[in-house]
Motif scaffolding. Structure first.
Motif, short mmCIF file in Angstrom:
data_model
loop_
_atom_site.label_atom_id
_atom_site.label_comp_id
_atom_site.label_asym_id
_atom_site.label_seq_id
_atom_site.Cartn_x
_atom_site.Cartn_y
_atom_site.Cartn_z
N GLY A 1 12.60 -1.10 -22.41
CA GLY A 1 12.04 -2.24 -21.69
C GLY A 1 11.22 -1.83 -20.49
N LYS A 2 10.37 -2.74 -20.03
CA LYS A 2 9.45 -2.48 -18.93
C LYS A 2 10.19 -2.44 -17.59
CE LYS A 2 5.34 -2.76 -19.24
NZ LYS A 2 4.26 -1.76 -19.38
N VAL A 3 9.75 -1.53 -16.73
CA VAL A 3 10.30 -1.40 -15.38
C VAL A 3 9.17 -1.62 -14.38
CG1 VAL A 3 11.48 0.11 -13.74
CG2 VAL A 3 11.97 0.30 -16.19
N TYR A 4 9.41 -2.43 -13.36
CA TYR A 4 8.40 -2.72 -12.35
C TYR A 4 8.92 -2.29 -10.98
CZ TYR A 4 6.38 -5.45 -16.11
OH TYR A 4 5.85 -5.84 -17.32
N LEU A 5 8.03 -1.66 -10.21
CA LEU A 5 8.42 -1.05 -8.94
C LEU A 5 7.47 -1.46 -7.83
CD1 LEU A 5 8.54 2.36 -10.67
CD2 LEU A 5 10.59 1.54 -9.56
N PHE A 6 7.97 -1.43 -6.60
CA PHE A 6 7.10 -1.56 -5.44
C PHE A 6 7.63 -0.67 -4.32
CE2 PHE A 6 10.25 -4.80 -4.25
CZ PHE A 6 10.43 -4.54 -2.89
N GLU A 7 6.74 -0.30 -3.42
CA GLU A 7 7.13 0.47 -2.23
C GLU A 7 6.16 0.13 -1.10
OE1 GLU A 7 8.75 4.90 -1.50
OE2 GLU A 7 6.64 4.83 -2.11
N LEU A 8 6.72 -0.16 0.09
CA LEU A 8 5.92 -0.59 1.23
C LEU A 8 6.32 0.20 2.47
CD1 LEU A 8 6.45 -4.43 0.71
CD2 LEU A 8 4.45 -3.12 -0.02
N LYS A 9 5.33 0.50 3.32
CA LYS A 9 5.62 1.14 4.60
C LYS A 9 6.18 0.09 5.55
CE LYS A 9 2.34 5.00 4.61
NZ LYS A 9 1.18 5.61 5.31
N ILE A 10 7.36 0.33 6.05
CA ILE A 10 8.03 -0.67 6.88
C ILE A 10 7.26 -0.93 8.17
CG2 ILE A 10 10.13 -1.07 8.26
CD1 ILE A 10 11.72 0.23 6.01
N LYS A 11 6.69 0.12 8.77
CA LYS A 11 6.02 -0.08 10.07
C LYS A 11 4.82 -1.01 9.96
CE LYS A 11 2.93 3.95 9.85
NZ LYS A 11 2.50 5.19 10.53
N ASP A 12 4.21 -1.09 8.76
CA ASP A 12 3.06 -1.97 8.57
C ASP A 12 3.47 -3.39 8.19
OD1 ASP A 12 1.26 0.07 9.11
OD2 ASP A 12 1.24 0.75 7.03
N LEU A 13 4.78 -3.62 8.08
CA LEU A 13 5.27 -4.95 7.74
C LEU A 13 5.80 -5.71 8.95
CD1 LEU A 13 7.34 -4.43 4.45
CD2 LEU A 13 5.37 -5.92 4.74
N LEU A 14 6.04 -5.02 10.04
CA LEU A 14 6.81 -5.61 11.13
C LEU A 14 5.99 -6.50 12.05
CD1 LEU A 14 9.12 -2.59 12.04
CD2 LEU A 14 9.47 -4.42 10.37
N ASP A 15 4.67 -6.29 12.14
CA ASP A 15 3.84 -7.15 13.01
C ASP A 15 3.66 -8.51 12.36
OD1 ASP A 15 3.50 -5.23 14.96
OD2 ASP A 15 1.74 -4.35 13.99
N ALA A 16 3.94 -9.57 13.13
CA ALA A 16 3.85 -10.93 12.60
C ALA A 16 3.17 -11.84 13.61
CB ALA A 16 5.24 -11.46 12.26
N LEU B 1 2.43 -1.12 -6.04
CA LEU B 1 3.12 -2.08 -6.86
C LEU B 1 2.66 -1.89 -8.30
CD1 LEU B 1 4.56 -4.95 -7.32
CD2 LEU B 1 2.33 -5.93 -6.83
N GLY B 2 3.59 -1.94 -9.27
CA GLY B 2 3.13 -1.83 -10.65
C GLY B 2 4.25 -1.57 -11.64
N ALA B 3 3.84 -1.41 -12.90
CA ALA B 3 4.77 -1.11 -13.99
C ALA B 3 4.91 0.40 -14.14
CB ALA B 3 4.26 -1.70 -15.30
N LEU B 4 6.13 0.86 -14.44
CA LEU B 4 6.38 2.29 -14.61
C LEU B 4 5.54 2.83 -15.76
CD1 LEU B 4 8.14 4.74 -13.73
CD2 LEU B 4 9.78 4.04 -15.48
N ASN B 5 4.98 4.03 -15.55
CA ASN B 5 4.17 4.70 -16.57
C ASN B 5 4.98 4.81 -17.88
OD1 ASN B 5 3.03 6.89 -18.19
ND2 ASN B 5 1.74 7.28 -16.42
N PRO B 6 4.42 4.32 -19.02
CA PRO B 6 5.15 4.33 -20.30
C PRO B 6 5.66 5.72 -20.70
CG PRO B 6 3.19 2.97 -20.48
CD PRO B 6 3.10 3.67 -19.16
N GLN B 7 4.88 6.78 -20.43
CA GLN B 7 5.33 8.12 -20.78
C GLN B 7 6.56 8.52 -19.97
OE1 GLN B 7 1.81 10.55 -20.20
NE2 GLN B 7 1.29 10.42 -22.38
N LEU B 8 6.54 8.18 -18.67
CA LEU B 8 7.68 8.48 -17.82
C LEU B 8 8.89 7.64 -18.22
CD1 LEU B 8 8.67 10.10 -15.44
CD2 LEU B 8 7.69 8.40 -13.90
N GLN B 9 8.61 6.41 -18.62
CA GLN B 9 9.67 5.52 -19.08
C GLN B 9 10.35 6.11 -20.33
OE1 GLN B 9 8.45 1.41 -19.62
NE2 GLN B 9 9.91 1.16 -21.29
#
Length: 790
Positions: free
Chosen positions: A673-688, A658-666
């Motif tokens: 303007g600022k870009v914020y991203l996240f990425e999650l493994k789905i298999k680790d989200l499914l257990d509840a 999770l975080g803000a896009l690297n300014p150089q890449l931006q």
């Protein structure tokens, strides 16, 4: 595949209209994409003969011609550079209509009277462009309507064939289908063996017999390549979407369209010693007919002589061995190549040819002999020459397939009891041969041109096609309903997607193929990206290792269309190399850019920040009912900005970023303007965990606020964990409601304001109890974190 309806009706001509024919083909699985007229709608154009040609007295580029229409001689002013005495040409008479707004009138051009117009091919809709008037054969009857002479009242039918029906990539193949559908016979042209007039042969070796089990060749000497293909041949090619090139190439194309067998002609004088059909050698090169030089792969089947490569088998010939204006002697090739040996080879070199299209789908292995005889006879008629005997090189050909069909299986799959006599009639008209039969089943021999028939279900499909899908009975299927049990201890991807949608995100779907340079900048994985061997384009040549590339491209697409606020997510697979090969992981990724909320009058726009997207991620994690098992830890990621990056873990196992896009890449991507991203493994989200229900306390809660001075690099999670441990079970909630860094506080310190809420389920907590808990927490914070109470 495009073809002329008139040409098809030379083979089979049932008494049905064009519309009925199109419907029949489509319902039989040969879907018709389009039907077009073979030429423009024009009237008043006849065959004319040029009697004389004189220069216009007042115009260098014009000629004054005397032209006869069979009834009278007329003066016509013509600007075509190729007009000549004795030519038969299309002659548009005065009053002729070439288009809706183009009517031929008597006119004067630079003072010379003109009574009509000599027409070019493009003016009649027979070509996209032309350099002069259309020259007709010398035997054209003067005065005959050009539509009748060229049979222009014709339809061009474009059929979109499925890959399994390579047998229909010819007039012969379509004619077989039409004949079966209308219970009539085909009328194929008589093709006799050409008696050789010379004994010249050219040796052939099959060095890769599994790839090419049959190869036929024939020497034809003393040909006249300067001859012109007859108009009827050029017209049939044109209506099939193929441009006339020269008579030799035209004949090979014609036979391919007519019978379905690709052929190739080599200039015999540039061939050395003999033909070899083999796999390419390492780093072997070939200049193709289109002028490109390619380095041949070792798995590519080629036609070669004893010195060099001549052609990519079943795909394209080489430039130096092709027919030229100086060619006098030919070597004509007709071969059967295994579909597997040709499949994908054209695409590997960025090619797609009519030959490769057919060979990849399968060509009848009994066809090369018939095709070479047909082509030889046509070549002798058009370019002359002397033909040698056919050289045949054979290896092990595909085995003839036999398929058993059971009557009860037909009833089971089609819901219809087709009489045994009709079943036999349909399948035998399709070319199958009955080897054995009884009251319950048949054993059929499959014809060599039907590569797609190998199992019983294929025969039943053929029965359904020819019998007519519209004639199959309609029945209601009944089955018992069964509801699968669901568990609350597992989340579904659908639930995760719904939550993000409720948070204002929109779902996107992007390509799994991405740009290599951008992918390298976005990935934290050390392994290299998986490179595609045959990419759509250079910008889509590697497999994605995360979802951010597609999300950023979607953001750019929306920014270019004046969107000022974007919240998007995607779920999909990412690909990486591992010790076991290619690893695929299902991921859930998101992106926010722009203001926190849509534009409105109630409050001014505020830009989104790190905590907006973090709150959205926390909302997803809370769906597991195990929010405490997740942890956000400051970390570094090459695609994200230092200081605004968090690694997300569950039970000490990393599962997302999770975080803000690297300014150089931006800046590189030119994103304002600022870009914020996240990425999650789905298999680790499914257990509840199951939701726990408890009785609400009827006793009042007590809140105490604390302002603590702590080190600036101390995480709130650590404070929260220690306070929860010390406060015991009466602590209901901890809220961080203020963070202060600035004046009156050391530069290495920060002030955190916490709200602690206490409540007991059986009694009211008094001040002494609360004070005792607070003091205990403060002592623990002082001891562990050197915290000070402000």
């Amino acid at each position: 595949m495009k073809f002329s309806e008139n040409w098809l009706r030379e083979w089979v001509s049932p008494k049905i209209t064009t519309e009925e024919l199109v419907t029949q083909l489509t319902m039989a699985g040969l879907e018709v994409d389009a039907v077009e007229a073979a030429a423009n709608k024009f009237t008043g154009v006849v065959v004319g003969e040029v009697l004389s040609v004189d220069k216009h007295p007042d115009a260098d580029k014009l000629n004054v011609c005397q032209v006869t229409n069979g009834k009278e001689n007329l003066q016509v002013v013509c600007g075509a550079p190729n007009v000549a005495v004795g030519q038969k040409v299309p002659f548009a008479l005065v009053g002729a209509k070439l288009a809706e707004d183009f009517k031929i009138k008597k006119a004067k051009l630079r003072g010379a009277e003109s009574n009509g117009m000599l027409c070019s091919a493009d003016e009649l809709g027979l070509a996209e462009k032309s350099d002069g008037i259309l020259e007709l054969p010398v035997d054209a009857k003067v005065g005959q309507d050009i539509r009748d002479y060229l049979l222009l009242d014709d339809a061009v039918i474009d059929v979109d064939l499925t890959p399994n029906r390579g047998d229909c990539l010819s007039i012969q193949g379509v004619a077989r289908e039409v004949a079966v559908l209308n219970k009539t016979e085909t009328s194929s042209p008589l093709i006799d063996e050409v008696t050789n007039s010379i004994e010249d042969v050219f040796p052939v070796e099959l060095l890769s017999p599994a790839d090419c089990p049959r190869y036929l060749g024939r020497v034809i000497k003393n040909v006249n390549v300067s001859a012109v293909s007859p108009v009827w041949l050029q017209e049939k090619l044109r209506r099939s979407g193929i441009r006339s090139i020269d008579p030799v190439v035209d004949v090979t194309n014609y036979v391919m369209l007519e019978l379905g067998q690709p052929l190739h002609a080599f200039d015999l004088e540039v061939l050395g010693k003999g033909i070899q059909v083999r796999r390419a050698k390492a780093d072997e090169k070939l200049v193709l007919l289109d002028g490109r030089e390619v380095v041949l792969n070792e798995d590519t089947l080629i036609i070669a002589d004893h010195e060099k490569a001549l052609a990519i088998a079943g795909v394209m010939g080489g430039e130096h061995s092709g027919i030229s204006d100086n060619t006098q002697h030919l070597f004509l090739e007709s071969a059967f190549f295994s579909p597997l040996s040709i499949a994908g080879k054209a695409r590997a070199y960025g090619l797609h040819t009519d030959a490769s299209h057919r060979y990849e789908r399968g060509v009848d292995y009994d066809l090369p002999k018939l095709a070479i005889e047909r082509a030889t006879q046509m070549l002798l008629d058009i370019v002359g020459g002397e033909a040698g005997p056919v050289v045949v090189a054979d290896a092990v050909l595909p085995e003839t397939k036999q398929v058993k069909l059971r009557a009860n299986k037909v009833i089971s799959l089609l819901g219809l009891d087709i009489p045994a006599s009709e079943t036999e009639d349909i399948l035998t008209r399709l070319g199958l041969e009955v080897l054995e039969s009884d009251n319950e089943s048949w054993l059929f021999k499959v014809p060599s041109w039907r590569f797609d028939i190998s199992i019983e279900a294929d025969l039943i499909e053929e029965l359904a096609r020819i019998y007519g899908y519209d004639n199959l009975p309609i029945s209601t299927v009944t089955s018992g309903s069964h509801l699968n049990s669901s568990t609350e201890s597992k989340l579904s991807l659908k639930q995760l997607r719904r939550r993000l949608t409720s948070l204002g995100y929109q779902e996107v779907i992007s390509y799994s193929f991405v740009e290599p340079e951008l992918e390298d900048k976005l990935s934290i994985l050390e392994s290299e990206a998986i490179i595609l061997s045959n990419p759509i384009s250079s910008e889509m040549s590697v497999m994605r290792r995360n979802l951010w590339s597609g999300l950023l491209q979607t953001l750019k697409h929306n920014q270019n269309r004046q969107q000022d606020r974007v919240r998007i997510f995607e779920s999909g697979l990412v690909f990486s190399k591992s010790a076991d090969g290619i690893q695929q992981d299902a991921m859930l990724g998101g992106l926010i850019w722009g203001s926190q909320s849509p534009e409105q009058w109630g409050e001014s726009a505020q830009p989104s920040d790190f905590y907006d997207i973090k709150g959205d991620v926390e909302s997803i994690l809370a769906m597991t009912n195990e929010a405490s098992s997740f942890k956000f830890e400051a970390a570094e990621h090459p695609a994200l900005q230092i200081g605004q990056t968090a690694c997300i873990s569950r039970n000490e196992k990393a599962m997302g970023w999770l975080g803000a896009l690297n300014p150089q890449l931006q800046k590189t991507l030119d994103i304002p303007g600022k870009v914020y991203l996240f990425e999650l493994k789905i298999k680790d989200l499914l257990d509840a965990s199951l939701t726990k229900v408890s009785t609400l306390s009827k006793y009042p809660s007590v809140r105490r606020d604390l302002a603590l001075l702590v080190d600036r690099d101390l995480n709130f999670d650590e404070l929260e964990s220690l306070i929860s441990e010390q406060a015991g079970e009466d602590l209901e909630q901890i809220v961080l409601f203020d963070v202060y860094q600035g004046e009156n506080i050391d530069s290495g310190k920060q002030s955190l304001a916490l709200g602690l809420t206490f409540q007991n389920s059986s009694r009211t907590l008094n001040d002494d109890e609360i004070n005792e808990i607070i003091n205990k927490c403060i002592k623990a914070l002082e001891a562990k974190f050197n915290a000070e109470l402000r």
